[in-house]
Design a protein around this motif. Structure first.
Motif, mmCIF file in Angstrom:
data_model
loop_
_atom_site.group_PDB
_atom_site.id
_atom_site.type_symbol
_atom_site.label_atom_id
_atom_site.label_comp_id
_atom_site.label_asym_id
_atom_site.label_seq_id
_atom_site.Cartn_x
_atom_site.Cartn_y
_atom_site.Cartn_z
ATOM 1 N N GLY A 1 21.628 75.187 48.043
ATOM 2 C CA GLY A 1 21.633 76.502 48.658
ATOM 3 C C GLY A 1 22.490 77.504 47.909
ATOM 4 N N PHE A 2 23.696 77.094 47.558
ATOM 5 C CA PHE A 2 24.628 77.972 46.846
ATOM 6 C C PHE A 2 24.031 78.409 45.510
ATOM 7 N N GLY A 3 23.514 77.428 44.750
ATOM 8 C CA GLY A 3 22.990 77.734 43.426
ATOM 9 C C GLY A 3 21.733 78.582 43.433
ATOM 10 N N ALA A 4 20.962 78.539 44.516
ATOM 11 C CA ALA A 4 19.765 79.383 44.587
ATOM 12 C C ALA A 4 20.125 80.860 44.487
ATOM 13 N N VAL A 5 21.296 81.213 45.016
ATOM 14 C CA VAL A 5 21.747 82.600 44.975
ATOM 15 C C VAL A 5 22.515 82.898 43.700
ATOM 16 N N THR A 6 23.436 81.999 43.327
ATOM 17 C CA THR A 6 24.308 82.277 42.192
ATOM 18 C C THR A 6 23.649 81.993 40.847
ATOM 19 N N ASN A 7 22.801 80.977 40.793
ATOM 20 C CA ASN A 7 22.157 80.606 39.526
ATOM 21 C C ASN A 7 20.740 81.162 39.413
ATOM 22 N N ALA A 8 19.868 80.778 40.353
ATOM 23 C CA ALA A 8 18.459 81.178 40.251
ATOM 24 C C ALA A 8 18.289 82.680 40.430
ATOM 25 N N ALA A 9 18.838 83.215 41.521
ATOM 26 C CA ALA A 9 18.728 84.650 41.748
ATOM 27 C C ALA A 9 19.691 85.433 40.858
ATOM 28 N N SER B 1 23.181 78.981 51.083
ATOM 29 C CA SER B 1 22.752 80.199 50.394
ATOM 30 C C SER B 1 23.526 81.396 50.923
ATOM 31 N N ILE B 2 23.784 81.408 52.232
ATOM 32 C CA ILE B 2 24.625 82.459 52.803
ATOM 33 C C ILE B 2 26.000 82.448 52.142
ATOM 34 N N GLN B 3 26.554 81.244 51.970
ATOM 35 C CA GLN B 3 27.874 81.148 51.330
ATOM 36 C C GLN B 3 27.814 81.597 49.867
ATOM 37 N N GLY B 4 26.746 81.231 49.176
ATOM 38 C CA GLY B 4 26.605 81.674 47.794
ATOM 39 C C GLY B 4 26.545 83.189 47.696
ATOM 40 N N ALA B 5 25.853 83.809 48.643
ATOM 41 C CA ALA B 5 25.769 85.270 48.653
ATOM 42 C C ALA B 5 27.133 85.896 48.931
ATOM 43 N N ARG B 6 27.872 85.293 49.876
ATOM 44 C CA ARG B 6 29.206 85.815 50.187
ATOM 45 C C ARG B 6 30.137 85.721 48.981
ATOM 46 N N VAL B 7 30.165 84.549 48.342
ATOM 47 C CA VAL B 7 31.045 84.368 47.182
ATOM 48 C C VAL B 7 30.636 85.302 46.045
ATOM 49 N N SER B 8 29.338 85.608 45.946
ATOM 50 C CA SER B 8 28.854 86.504 44.890
ATOM 51 C C SER B 8 29.191 87.960 45.156
ATOM 52 N N GLY B 9 29.625 88.287 46.364
ATOM 53 C CA GLY B 9 29.913 89.678 46.717
ATOM 54 C C GLY B 9 28.687 90.448 47.147
ATOM 55 N N ALA B 10 27.612 89.754 47.510
ATOM 56 C CA ALA B 10 26.386 90.427 47.930
ATOM 57 C C ALA B 10 26.617 91.190 49.234
ATOM 58 N N PHE B 11 25.830 92.267 49.421
ATOM 59 C CA PHE B 11 25.847 93.030 50.669
ATOM 60 C C PHE B 11 24.601 93.892 50.736
ATOM 61 N N PRO B 12 23.959 93.934 51.897
ATOM 62 C CA PRO B 12 24.180 93.090 53.064
ATOM 63 C C PRO B 12 23.649 91.674 52.845
ATOM 64 N N TYR C 1 17.282 72.073 43.070
ATOM 65 C CA TYR C 1 18.705 71.691 43.070
ATOM 66 C C TYR C 1 19.613 72.877 42.744
ATOM 67 N N GLY C 2 19.225 74.066 43.225
ATOM 68 C CA GLY C 2 20.047 75.237 42.966
ATOM 69 C C GLY C 2 20.120 75.618 41.510
ATOM 70 N N SER C 3 19.120 75.165 40.705
ATOM 71 C CA SER C 3 19.094 75.466 39.265
ATOM 72 C C SER C 3 20.444 75.132 38.625
ATOM 73 N N LYS D 1 37.677 79.196 49.467
ATOM 74 C CA LYS D 1 36.580 80.126 49.210
ATOM 75 C C LYS D 1 35.231 79.611 49.705
ATOM 76 N N LEU D 2 35.136 78.321 49.939
ATOM 77 C CA LEU D 2 33.895 77.684 50.382
ATOM 78 C C LEU D 2 34.200 76.879 51.638
#
Length: 369
Positions: free
Chosen positions: A173-181, A201-212, A312-314, A332-333
Motif C-alpha cells: 500500500g505504501f509503495g503504491a503511492v510513494t513508488n508507483a504513483a 496507501s493512506i499512510q504513504g500519501a501522508r508521509v509524501s505530504g499529499a493533500f487532500p 508489491y508497491g513497486s 512516522k509510520l
C-alpha cells in the motif's frame, strides 16, 4: 536436519484448514529455515481459502510474516541463525537483470507457484509423505523455508509482531503511492478500498505530504481508521456517489487514484475521478478473467491520463523494509493501529471469517515461542 510441526493445511476451498503434522526439510543451498513469530492475515490468502482465486492444493497459506532464522543452507552469506527477518513473499532469483536493477517484481525466473525456486517443496505430510505446496513463503507454517533473498534481515529492536505487517500489506500500500504513483507534496490522492493495503496507501500519501487525501470505503469503521492514519476527507461508497463526491473535493479531479480493492466498479470510479495528467494505480486483484470496459479516448487519450499496475508497491524489499522500520521507530509510520485482531495458529479459519465480513485493519496470527 528435518523437523516436524503441526500446521494448518488447506485441502479444499471453503472448508476449514486441517491441522496436519508436516515434515519440514532442511534448507537447500541458498535457502534459510525460519522459525516464525507472526503472520498477517491477507486478502490474497482469503481468495485462495474461499475459492475465488484458483489455487492448487494441499497448500500452506500465508504471505507476510516475521521470525528468526533457525538454520541456513550451504552458500548463504547474508544471514546466520538468530537473525531477525521479515519474510518477503516475492521469491525472486536475485541475480537476473530485473533483480539487479532493484525491480524484483519483474524477476525473469521467479519461484513457480506452490514451490521454491527449484520448483520443489520443503513441506511433506509426515504420515503419507505427500508433498504440501507453499503459498509463496507459507507464513502460516511455524517453520518455513525460503530463498536467502526472501528473508530480509532487520534490526533486533524492531518488535516482530509489527514487523510482520511490513512483509506485504504495508509495503504494497505504501509503495503504491510513494513508488508507483510518485506522489509529491500538495498533490491529491484518493484511495478506494481501506482494508489492510489501502490504509497503508493512506499512510504513504501522508508521509509524501499529499493533500487532500481522500479515503473511500463502504465501512464507517474503515473510514474512521483511515482518518487516524492520515486521510483528510472520507467518502462512504455505500451511501454516496463516489465520483461526484470526489469531484466536490477536487473539482478538476485527483492527481492519483489508488484502486486498493479487486472490484471492477471501484476501478472504473478510480479512472473517472482522475484529473488531466492523473494516474490510476491498480493494487487490488479481481477474480481471474475479469475485464473492465471504458472509452479509451475520453478516459485515457483526452487529458493524457495513465492507468498502471503496482505489484508489491513497486518496491525493492531489501531497501524498503529497513526504511519502513526506521519510519515506524521514529514515529512516522503507524503500525500499532493496524493490528485489530490476534489469533492462535489453530484459529486461522476464524481470522479469515473476520476478514471476509469486512473487518478493518489487520489480523495477526502469532506462534508459540
Amino acid at each position: 536436519m528435518d523437523l516436524t510441526m503441526d500446521a494448518p493445511v488447506l485441502i479444499t476451498a471453503n472448508q476449514k484448514m486441517q491441522m496436519t503434522q508436516v515434515k519440514v526439510d532442511a534448507p537447500h543451498p541458498g535457502e534459510v529455515r525460519v522459525k516464525m513469530f507472526a503472520s498477517g492475515v491477507c486478502h490474497s490468502c482469503l481468495h485462495a481459502y474461499d475459492g475465488s482465486h484458483a489455487t492448487p492444493m494441499p497448500i500452506i497459506l500465508g504471505d507476510e510474516g516475521s521470525g528468526v532464522v533457525e538454520s541456513v543452507g550451504d552458500g548463504v552469506t547474508t544471514l546466520v541463525p538468530g537473525d531477525h527477518v521479515i519474510i518477503s513473499w516475492l521469491m525472486n532469483c536475485g541475480t537476473c537483470q530485473a533483480c539487479r536493477n532493484g525491480k524484483p517484481a519483474h524477476c525473469w525466473a521467479p519461484s513457480p507457484f506452490g514451490a521454491l525456486l527449484d520448483n520443489t517443496q520443503r513441506f511433506h505430510n509426515a504420515k503419507t509423505n505427500e508433498k504440501i505446496l507453499h503459498y509463496g513463503p507459507a507464513t502460516y507454517a511455524p517453520y518455513t523455508v525460503v530463498p536467502e533473498s526472501s528473508a530480509i534481515k532487520i534490526r533486533k529492536d524492531m518488535p516482530l509482531d509489527k514487523a510482520a505487517l511490513i512483509g506485504c500489506s504495508v509495503t504494497t500500500g505504501f509503495g503504491a503511492v510513494t513508488n508507483a504513483a510518485g506522489a509529491r507534496p500538495g498533490e491529491s490522492v484518493a484511495v478506494v478500498g481501506c482494508g489492510g493495503v489501502g490504509l497503508n496507501s493512506i499512510q504513504g500519501a501522508r508521509v509524501s505530504g499529499a493533500f487532500p487525501i481522500i479515503a473511500i470505503d463502504t465501512s464507517d469503521a474503515a473510514l474512521k481508521m483511515a482518518v487516524k492514519l492520515g486521510a483528510t476527507h472520507t467518502i462512504n461508497a455505500a451511501t454516496e456517489d463516489v465520483v461526484a463526491a470526489t469531484l466536490k473535493i477536487c473539482p478538476r479531479g485527483v492527481n492519483y487514484s489508488i484502486a486498493a480493492v479487486g472490484n471492477t466498479k471501484a476501478m472504473i470510479n478510480c479512472l473517472n475521478m482522475l484529473s488531466a495528467g492523473g494516474t490510476m494505480v491498480i493494487l487490488g486483484a479481481p477474480p481471474s478473467g475479469t475485464t473492465i470496459e471504458f472509452d479509451p479516448t475520453a478516459r485515457i487519450l483526452t487529458g493524457e491520463r495513465r492507468m498502471i499496475g503496482s505489484k508489491y508497491g513497486s518496491s525493492n524489499p531489501h531497501v524498503e523494509f529497513p526504511m519502513l522500520i526506521e519510519l515506524y521507530l521514529n514515529g512516522k509510520l503507524d503500525l500499532d493501529s493496524l493490528l485489530t485482531g490476534s489469533y492462535r495458529l489453530d484459529e486461522a479459519d476464524k481470522a479469515f471469517e473476520v476478514l471476509a465480513k469486512g473487518g478493518h485493519g489487520r489480523g495477526l496470527i502469532t506462534f508459540e515461542q
